[in-house]
Every structure is written in C-alpha cells, then in structure tokens.
Write an enzyme that holds these catalytic residues in place. Sequence first.
Site, PDB file in Angstrom:
ATOM      1  N   LYS A 187       0.847  -1.243  -0.282  1.00  0.00           N
ATOM      2  CA  LYS A 187       0.097  -0.087  -0.122  1.00  0.00           C
ATOM      3  C   LYS A 187       0.460   1.087   0.279  1.00  0.00           C
ATOM      4  O   LYS A 187       2.068   1.351   0.111  1.00  0.00           O
ATOM      5  CB  LYS A 187      -1.314  -0.364   1.154  1.00  0.00           C
ATOM      6  CG  LYS A 187      -2.288  -1.127   0.864  1.00  0.00           C
ATOM      7  CD  LYS A 187      -2.820  -0.464  -0.201  1.00  0.00           C
ATOM      8  CE  LYS A 187      -3.807  -2.153  -0.204  1.00  0.00           C
ATOM      9  NZ  LYS A 187      -3.810  -3.719  -0.244  1.00  0.00           N
TER      10      LYS A 187
HETATM   11  C1  LIG Z   1      -9.851  -3.218  -1.885  1.00  0.00           C
HETATM   12  C2  LIG Z   1      -8.877  -3.753  -0.400  1.00  0.00           C
HETATM   13  N1  LIG Z   1     -10.100  -3.298   1.053  1.00  0.00           N
HETATM   14  C3  LIG Z   1      -9.353  -3.933   1.654  1.00  0.00           C
HETATM   15  C4  LIG Z   1      -7.812  -4.491   1.423  1.00  0.00           C
HETATM   16  C5  LIG Z   1      -7.830  -5.253   2.856  1.00  0.00           C
HETATM   17  O1  LIG Z   1      -6.366  -4.991   3.323  1.00  0.00           O
HETATM   18  P1  LIG Z   1      -5.971  -5.757   4.555  1.00  0.00           P
HETATM   19  O2  LIG Z   1      -4.767  -6.563   3.945  1.00  0.00           O
HETATM   20  O3  LIG Z   1      -5.405  -4.235   5.272  1.00  0.00           O
HETATM   21  O4  LIG Z   1      -6.326  -6.404   5.533  1.00  0.00           O
HETATM   22  C6  LIG Z   1      -7.548  -4.777   0.535  1.00  0.00           C
HETATM   23  C7  LIG Z   1      -5.948  -5.060   0.617  1.00  0.00           C
HETATM   24  O5  LIG Z   1      -5.511  -5.442  -0.390  1.00  0.00           O
HETATM   25  C8  LIG Z   1      -8.412  -4.155  -0.595  1.00  0.00           C
HETATM   26  O6  LIG Z   1      -7.153  -4.303  -1.203  1.00  0.00           O
END
Ligand SMILES: Cc1ncc(COP(=O)(O)O)c(C=O)c1O
Length: 380
Positions: A187
């Site tokens: 990210k």
């Molecule tokens: C659109 C979206 N939502 C939620 C997430 C979930 O994030 P996390 O891995 O921090 O839980 C991601 C992760 O890649 C994502 O791309």
Amino acid sequence: MQPRLSPSSTSRIGFQPPAIGEEEIAAVVETLRSGWLTTGPRAAELERRFAEYVGARHVLALSSCTAALHLSLLALGVGPGDEVITTPITWPATANVIVHAGATPVFADVRARDLNIDPDHVAALVGERTKAIVPVHLAGQPADLDPLLALGLPLVEDAAHALESVYRGRKVGTISAATCFSLYATKNVAAGEGGLVSTDRDDVADAIGSLRLTRRADGARYDVTTPGHKTNLPDVLASIALPQLAKVELHAARRAAQFALYDEAVDQLDGIEPLVRDPRDVHALHLYVVRIDAERAGASRDVYARELADEGIATSVHFLPVHRLTWYREHFPEQERLPEAERAGEEVLSLPLSPAHSEDDIARVAETLVRVHGRLRTAA
Ligand SMILES: Cc1ncc(COP(=O)(O)O)c(C=O)c1O
C-alpha cells in the site's frame, strides 16, 4: 520452456515492491531497543499523525484494513438479519467482513469507466433490511459518494487504495461514518500489515476502541464491556508506518511520474485502456489498471499477463468479481448477475507501480507492453 527475455531485460520487475529506506530500518531498531513491542507509544503517535494528515477527529490503529472494516460494521450495529450493499470489484475481505458481522452482502454493479460502485444500482437495491453501504475507492479513484450519502444510510468506506484521495474537495477519511485504510505491504503507506480507521463520530470511535482489544484497561483493573477482538497494531509495525507517512508526498510524486509514462504508452494501444480518473478528485495513484479488450488488443488479459511474465514483468488482477467466487456463488444463489463487473473481471490487468521502481524500470514495462501488443495483434 525458457522464458523469452528481451536484450534489455536483465532483471525481473516486481509488481509492487515496498519502498523501505534507512529511516524505517532505524525506527524498527529503536522500537526493538525500547523494550516495548506491542501497542504503545508508536501506535499512539501514528494515530495522532494520521488524524492530522487526514483531518479527522479520531483515528484508531488496527491490525489490518480487514479488521477496521469489520469493527466499523460492528460499531454501527450491523448484525444478523441486516443487509450491507457493496461492490464486487474488490478484495474479498470487503465482503467477508459483512459475513463475519453476521449480515448478508448484497452486490451492486460497477460503472464501466472507473469500476467503482454504481450509485443508481445501489439505490435500486436499498430495502428495509439495508443497514450500511461499503463503497471501495478502486485503485485510488474515489467512488461517487454524494449520491450514496443521499440515500441516508451510514457508509463504511474501504479506502485501502485511497490514502491520499480527495473527493470533490473533501479528504477521504473525513466524509462518512467510518473510513478504513490499509498498511499492507503493497500500500501507499506500508508497514507489512496494519490498518487505520478514521471517524468524526465519538460513538463509532468509542465502540471500535472497545472492540479492538480483549478488554478495556482502567488503571490497575480491567473490565469487559464487550467481548473484544484482538486486532490492535503493534508498535514494531507502527514504527515502520511513521516514516512511510512522512514520505507520502515524495512517494506519490514518483508514482505520478510512473502513471505519466504508462498513460503515454497506453494511449497508442488499440484495445488497451486505463481506468478513467476524474479530474474533479485527487486520485491516490495506488494501482495502474488497464482494461484489455481481447478482440481489439489481439489477445485476452490472461495471455497479456503471461507474455509480460515471460519477459520478466510481474502484473496482477484487481479484481475478480467477489460474487462469482466459489463460497459467494454457493451461499448467495439469489445474487443477481452483474454484467459490468463480470466483464471487468475478465479484462483488468494492473501494471507494476511503486516508488521503489526507477523510471527506467517503468519505461521498460511500457516498451514491453507496446511490443507485446504489436506481436499479439499481428498474430491474431
Ligand atoms: C480494496 C481492499 N480492501 C481491503 C483490503 C484488505 O486490507 P488488509 O490486507 O490491510 O486487511 C485490501 C487489501 O489488499 C484491498 O485491496
């Protein structure tokens, strides 16, 4: 089979390698030496700095964006019997958390131009059981929030891609009931794992504060006012996120230069088009997504991905439509088919993008894509 390597391609170009410098390394060492590994002063500092950055009253640090989305739904009282409307063009976590909360996910179709949730379809799906809406700001392009807010339901924004995004002059993170950011390894601010939720609502912040830990501390005593989850962010990870946040503009500028190189290259390619970016908004430039129309581009997205991989270039797919993944297909047979999302699931391809890449790396990706396009169009 030997991979085909062009003369200039000496090394593999990763999809989104992290941009970790000496500052992050020093910060982790300092935290390790401090004797405080789990949630403590660094996590608190990250919450303060991020609240200032976003301009929100409250920011809570959590173990992931997934946890942030889950606890936000719980904080809004979402539970069994409720429906939550979301987009299928997302990482499956967005829908999984609705299921974890005991509610039913209802998928609305997306708009062809940016693959964000279609507010008109959402309006048609709202019913008595609808308790919340979870839009996703795909690739960093804000979803169209005004018509969603006009429906009078709380929004939980999935801003995993949208750390720097601004929607019509309003910073994403200050607009709705809760906005959830990710600190995952790829990210724009990366800690490896982690999440942040911002809200101006005291009740939502208070509920998430209670839900993110097993118990609530109160001096020497502790109490359980709600059976909490274990979703706090450790200081080791917060200490990586802090210098990353300090570099947010520097890194965005590097990605902007990479976007410009891609725009120029893709502009010449029949059948390959980037997702539309709305000039009224600030795009977080998190992913460079193109759509590949197999007929005009001479081959399908999967063939392009394979050809690029053969030339040492990693790509990814954002996203396969969640409502067509096995568990969702099996558990929600009444879910209607969503033509735009399903077409997009066949066509989208994300190109390498990272402040860790040099402009030469990205120029090589762009040149390779142009060459592969020429080859596949001739072969077709
Ligand atoms: C659109 C979206 N939502 C939620 C997430 C979930 O994030 P996390 O891995 O921090 O839980 C991601 C992760 O890649 C994502 O791309």
